[in-house]
Write an enzyme that holds these catalytic residues in place. Sequence first.
Site, PDB file in Angstrom:
ATOM      1  N   GLY A 136      -8.336   7.354   7.810  1.00 21.91           N
ATOM      2  CA  GLY A 136      -8.696   7.303   9.208  1.00 21.91           C
ATOM      3  C   GLY A 136     -10.166   7.644   9.498  1.00 21.91           C
ATOM      4  CB  ALA A 164      -6.002   0.670   7.241  1.00 21.05           C
ATOM      5  CB  SER A 167     -11.763   3.293   8.218  1.00 21.73           C
ATOM      6  OG  SER A 167     -10.882   2.022   8.364  1.00 21.73           O
ATOM      7  CG  ASN A 206      -7.203   0.203  -0.415  1.00 23.98           C
ATOM      8  OD1 ASN A 206      -7.382  -0.761  -0.828  1.00 23.98           O
ATOM      9  ND2 ASN A 206      -6.043   0.967  -0.618  1.00 23.98           N
ATOM     10  CG  HIS A 221      -6.738   4.854  -1.359  1.00 21.03           C
ATOM     11  ND1 HIS A 221      -5.670   4.490  -0.575  1.00 21.03           N
ATOM     12  CD2 HIS A 221      -6.798   3.951  -2.451  1.00 21.03           C
ATOM     13  CE1 HIS A 221      -4.972   3.678  -1.442  1.00 21.03           C
ATOM     14  NE2 HIS A 221      -5.494   3.500  -2.490  1.00 21.03           N
ATOM     15  N   GLY A 222      -9.697   4.958   1.879  1.00 24.65           N
ATOM     16  CA  GLY A 222     -10.290   5.501   3.188  1.00 24.65           C
ATOM     17  C   GLY A 222     -11.584   4.391   3.472  1.00 24.65           C
ATOM     18  CG  ASP A 235      -2.027   1.131   1.198  1.00 22.44           C
ATOM     19  OD1 ASP A 235      -2.609   1.248   0.242  1.00 22.44           O
ATOM     20  OD2 ASP A 235      -2.374   1.327   2.216  1.00 22.44           O
TER      21      ASP A 235
HETATM   22  P1  13P Z   1      -8.645   3.762   6.297  1.00 19.68           P
HETATM   23  O1  13P Z   1      -7.554   3.819   7.234  1.00 19.68           O
HETATM   24  O2  13P Z   1      -9.416   5.051   6.344  1.00 19.68           O
HETATM   25  O3  13P Z   1      -9.480   2.608   6.439  1.00 19.68           O
HETATM   26  O4  13P Z   1      -7.769   3.945   4.754  1.00 19.68           O
HETATM   27  C1  13P Z   1      -7.288   2.630   4.495  1.00 19.68           C
HETATM   28  C2  13P Z   1      -6.480   2.971   3.049  1.00 19.68           C
HETATM   29  O5  13P Z   1      -7.269   3.609   2.212  1.00 19.68           O
HETATM   30  C3  13P Z   1      -5.080   2.577   2.676  1.00 19.68           C
HETATM   31  O6  13P Z   1      -4.721   2.672   1.583  1.00 19.68           O
END
Ligand code: 13P
Length: 289
Positions: free
Chosen positions: A181, A232, A211, A230, A208-209, A82
């Site tokens: 985040g 994280a 979460s 994605n 992306h993002g 990533d």
């Molecule tokens: P988050 O941490 O917001 O889930 O984003 C993950 C991401 O896009 C990793 O590339």
Amino acid sequence: MALVSSTPLLETARQGGYCIGAFNVHTLEMLQAVVEAAEETQSPLILQSTVGTVKHLGPDYIAKAALVASNRSSVPIALHLDHCSDFDIIMQCIRAGYTSVMIDASHEEFDVNVAMTRKVVEAARAVGINVEAELGRVGGVEDDIVVDEQHANLADPDECAEFVRLTGVHTLAPAIGTAHGIYKGDPNIDFDRIEQIAARVSVPLVLHGGSGIPDEQVRRCVIAGMSKMNVATELRIVFSNAIKEVFDKNPDENDPRKYMVPAKQALKAAAIEKMRLCGSFGKARDYLQ
Ligand code: 13P
């Protein structure tokens, strides 16, 4: 089975109108938990590590652990690097066994982003490695990349088409209003922009993002054309909270197996929910046929 390139997985998802969950893992237990989630739901899976985790564990440890998981699994699994802007680390990961990499030069001017992305695509092409790149800038915090609101900017659909044509990149992460985040309010996602980009480029798009996006909005992103999501931060929080809960109840606990088991279970359940939103349940068969 062996680890697979994410290119065919994502192209199949794009044609099928669903999304594949790509989960950032930082420990062996986190890796096992998301693989178990994929196995239980028969979802194709993309395991991911950030550059920070590559430095923390070593690319060979991560690649070997992912390979063992993949060999034991009945679903197709890819291993992706990533957000990386360092060509040498990308090559180290490819040599270690990663099957997919992201060159993130989104902080550079368009022409420099094109040149850096092309260099990685050319190096990766010979060995069948999928290359993802970012256009526009996704805001928020991911590992040690911090993009404040002022510097976050959305991808232009025409530039996306030009970027894919000039670089030959296999998958594109256009900034469309999500952020890395946890969101303070609701994300401000530009769904029309996703549709416009999906209509102009022939490669799978990456969200992306992942979460904290409300469920309904994730579904709309998938319908609009996102093929990879994605996730994280949310998974890290779920995993860590389950460990904290064990220590709240028993501050003297000193057997890692005792606190890792509930953490794995919590993470597995969270990953299953993301796979449900992605619409990837049972889709492993699409790839295996
Ligand atoms: P988050 O941490 O917001 O889930 O984003 C993950 C991401 O896009 C990793 O590339």
